[in-house]
Every structure is written in structure tokens, then in C-alpha cells.
Design a protein around this motif. Sequence first.
Motif: not given
Length: 292
Positions: A171-184
Motif C-alpha cells: 500500500r505504501l508503494g501504491m501511495m508513493i507511485r500515486a503521489g508521484a503522478s498526481n499529488r492533488e
Amino acid sequence: MDPAILLIQCLNAVQYGLLLFLVASGLTLIFGIMGIINLAHGSFYMIGAYMAFALQPLVAQYLGGGFVITVLVCVVLATVLGYFLEWAFYSYLYTREHLQQVLMTYGLILVFEELRSIIVGNDVHGVPVPSWLNGSVALGDVMTYPVYRLFISAVCILIALLMFWVLNRTRLGMMIRAGASNREMINSLGIDINRLFRIVFAIGVALAALAGAIAAPVSSVYPGMGNAVLIICFVVVVIGGIGSIKGAFLAAMLVGFVDTFGQVFFPAAAGVMVYLLMAAILLFKPEGLFKH
């Protein structure tokens, strides 16, 4: 070239490349995901090496542990340091221009170097290889290879596999990848992006410090040792593609082989071969080997 010598050079290239990956992976996480040009990343490598030197007698005295326990203590302390630095300094840089990021992170280099000089001094120090790793493996009838260098490679491979698993299966990795793509977007989903970035930065600092700690017995500990590592790690990040862990791994291995065999076959030009490699790759793939 003698097969045993060729094998030794290949092992050296792999070990150097894996160590570069360990440092560059933290840099590409910070640079690619958080958007910060962190010139102080090499200082974290230096801090890890100096902590391994300074803490080993204390760990042996108070915790009864050896080199491995010392390295674990270094990683924990580096993680805490990274978490604090992101909260105190780096969190104010996300919306600033790159020039301001460069100036502040360069200022941190000066601060770390001065603190190092005050606390430890300006002498060159050595960190002893653990007795259980202070041996050699026979390669042929005459040549041998240090066990400790194989240990470094094994640790780096283990960390690389762990990173790939975390980024792609947790889950942490998923959040990191999502945050890199679109933090908003992930902010709107109720995820604290500031806390997430703090964790990412702490991981990046811990990886650099770990690389410095395990490299200390083979490279010694000396002032300014993070500067050269920082330059070559930026080359690795650019070649691999900013923000790509897979790209950083492949680029680090390429740099390791080009640098090692360049010094063997073309010693006069070895200093520029890595940069020629970067120029050749960017000529055909301007964004690096892998897009984030």
C-alpha cells in the motif's frame, strides 16, 4: 585478459554498480517523486560512513554488537535525521524554484561538512572489516576476491529486491507511485501527502547512509567523500530516467561496468567515459532509459 582477472573486474563492476544504485535510488525517489534537487544527498552517504566509524566502539561497548548492529543503528539514526530534515527544511521547498532548492541544499552541504569537522575532525579514518567477513574466495590458482565485497553486493541486491517489492506490492508503494503522478488527487482521497513525502525522504536518506556505512571498510572515511558520489549518482539518475527505480538499477550497472573496465582498458580516458555514456544515451532517449 586472464579469465580470473576478467572475473575479478566483473565482480568489482557489479559491486560498484550495486553500491551506486543504493545511493542513487534514494536520490531518484527524492528528485523524481518530490521534485527536489537535493545536492545534499551525497552528504548523507558521508554521514553514514562517519557514523559507522564513530558508533562502532559505542555499539560494541553498550549493545554488545558488532558491525551489523552498528550498520542497523546507523540506518535508524539516518531515518530519524531524514524525517526531521524534511519537516524542518525540505517541506518548504516543494513550491519554490529550483534555484532556491539548489542554494538551500548546497548550504546544507556546508553545514554538514562543518559539523563533521567539529565533531570528528579532518583526518582520514578506517573502519575495520568484521572478522567473520575478513577472508577471501579463491578464483583460480593464484587470484582471490575479498568476501566483504561479496557481502556488499549481497546486501545491495537484498535492498533492491525489497524496494521493488515495496513499490509494486504494498500500500505504501501504491501511495508513493500515486503521489508521484498526481499529488492533488491523492490529497483529495484523504491521504496526507506531506507525511508521505516525509517518509519517502527518510527512506532516501537511510539508503544513502546505509551505502556509506557498508562502503566505509573498503573506501575509508574522509572529508568530502560524498561530493564525488553525488555527481556520479546524478549521472545514474539522469541515465535511468528521473524517478525510475528500475532505470536507476540498470543505469548504475552500466556506469559500474563502463567505469571499471574503462580504468582497465582506457585509463587515460576513464574519467570521461561515464559522461560519454550519458551523452550517448540522452542523444537517443532524452528522458532516460525509463520514463517514471
